[in-house]
Design a protein around this motif. Structure first.
Motif, PDB file in Angstrom:
ATOM      1  N   CYS A 127      14.604  -3.704   6.302  1.00 49.28           N
ATOM      2  CA  CYS A 127      15.461  -2.514   6.351  1.00 49.28           C
ATOM      3  C   CYS A 127      16.800  -2.772   7.029  1.00 49.28           C
ATOM      4  O   CYS A 127      17.858  -2.592   6.429  1.00 49.28           O
ATOM      5  CB  CYS A 127      14.717  -1.374   7.054  1.00 49.28           C
ATOM      6  N   THR A 151      13.013  -1.127  -3.412  1.00 53.09           N
ATOM      7  CA  THR A 151      11.958  -0.407  -2.722  1.00 53.09           C
ATOM      8  C   THR A 151      10.703  -0.390  -3.597  1.00 53.09           C
ATOM      9  O   THR A 151      10.604  -1.131  -4.570  1.00 53.09           O
ATOM     10  CB  THR A 151      12.437   1.021  -2.364  1.00 53.09           C
ATOM     11  N   SER A 155       6.413   3.731  -0.621  1.00 52.11           N
ATOM     12  CA  SER A 155       7.207   4.413   0.398  1.00 52.11           C
ATOM     13  C   SER A 155       6.940   5.906   0.420  1.00 52.11           C
ATOM     14  O   SER A 155       7.181   6.586   1.426  1.00 52.11           O
ATOM     15  CB  SER A 155       8.696   4.197   0.124  1.00 52.11           C
ATOM     16  N   GLY A 166       5.031  -0.004   3.448  1.00 50.84           N
ATOM     17  CA  GLY A 166       5.340   1.350   3.006  1.00 50.84           C
ATOM     18  C   GLY A 166       6.197   2.086   4.016  1.00 50.84           C
ATOM     19  O   GLY A 166       7.111   2.844   3.656  1.00 50.84           O
ATOM     20  N   LYS A 169       9.736   0.588   3.772  1.00 51.87           N
ATOM     21  CA  LYS A 169      10.453   1.031   2.574  1.00 51.87           C
ATOM     22  C   LYS A 169      10.861   2.500   2.676  1.00 51.87           C
ATOM     23  O   LYS A 169      11.906   2.901   2.155  1.00 51.87           O
ATOM     24  CB  LYS A 169       9.600   0.807   1.337  1.00 51.87           C
ATOM     25  N   ALA A 170      10.065   3.312   3.342  1.00 51.93           N
ATOM     26  CA  ALA A 170      10.460   4.703   3.564  1.00 51.93           C
ATOM     27  C   ALA A 170      11.719   4.768   4.419  1.00 51.93           C
ATOM     28  O   ALA A 170      12.641   5.549   4.153  1.00 51.93           O
ATOM     29  CB  ALA A 170       9.316   5.470   4.229  1.00 51.93           C
TER      30      ALA A 170
END
Length: 261
Positions: A127, A151, A155, A166, A169-170
């Protein structure tokens, strides 16, 4: 799918950085092929000396003028890449960030049990590195541009074995929205591309990934898996001026998998 023959070089004169090619099955490779087919000039990075022999022949195929190492864990390497771009081109039109990593013990365990160091490493590479690259790309995008990251559906919903990735990616998708809002006045668009499950080296670290591939193929309305070229062409479209008022999106390239319960 393979890259279609393109007569109109719709991105001719554009210059972009591709980060994340590991081999010819990488999502970043599909993006690089698509951008090059549309006439763009590319800079390409490789992770380290071990990875270089696998990436260098692909870079030659793309006729890239800038080919440099980029390991997020090595201080100064991100900055060196952008300094080289500034010295060579003086500008940048697009960036494709296609890297993610989590230590095996962190990725393989429960989110609840994630060790601090493993969590921080996961977030830094998966990120923060995109945020840092956007910061360095901003002054080079003098006439606007587009920033892309990769992504995955995990997510938004709990995908078995995707675990801490996850969470990362969120956070990445949220960063896309905030940066799209901040950079929009400068004509810089920001997107997350969300491919369906596909067999890449990075995905091989996810437990029971073969079962996930089979489930994806059965569940997706298209009843087929996407490949890296599908992802590449969809990404390249968003870099064109025809998409100049599309920003802050998560674009699913997954055969419709995400719409089916």
């Amino acid at each position: 799918m393979s890259i279609p023959t393109v007569k109109a070089k719709l991105l001719e004169g554009r210059k972009g950085l591709i980060v994340g090619i590991a081999n010819d099955r990488s999502i970043a490779w599909g993006c690089a092929r698509a951008f090059r087919a549309l006439g763009a000039e590319l800079a390409v990075t490789y992770l380290n000396e071990k990875a270089k022999p696998h990436v260098e022949p692909l870079a030659r195929e793309l006729d890239v003028p800038i080919f440099l190492p980029l390991d997020i864990a090595v201080p100064g390497q991100i900055e060196a890449v952008f300094e080289r771009i500034a010295d060579t081109w003086g500008e940048l039109d697009f960036l494709v960030h296609s890297i993610a990593y989590s230590p095996r013990d962190t990725l393989g365990g429960r989110v609840t049990d994630a060790p601090r160091e493993g969590f921080l490493t996961t977030m830094e590479i998966s990120c923060w590195s995109f945020i840092r690259m956007a910061q360095l790309a901003e002054p080079l995008m003098k006439n606007g541009g587009t920033l892309f990251t990769m992504t995955y559906y995990g997510s938004q919903v709990v995908v078995e074995n995707y675990n801490i990735m996850g969470v990362a990616k969120a956070a990445l998708e949220s960063a896309v929205r905030y940066m799209a809002a901040e950079l929009g006045p400068k004509g810089i668009r920001v997107h997350a591309i969300s491919p369906g499950a596909l067999a890449t080296r990075a995905a091989s670290g996810i437990p029971e990934f073969d079962a996930l591939l089979e489930k994806t193929k059965l569940k997706a309305p298209a009843h087929e898996l996407v490949d890296v070229d599908d992802v590449g062409m969809a990404t390249a479209f968003l870099a064109h001026d025809a998409a100049r008022l599309i920003t802050g999106q998560v674009l699913y390239v997954d055969g419709g998998y995400h719409i089916v319960d």
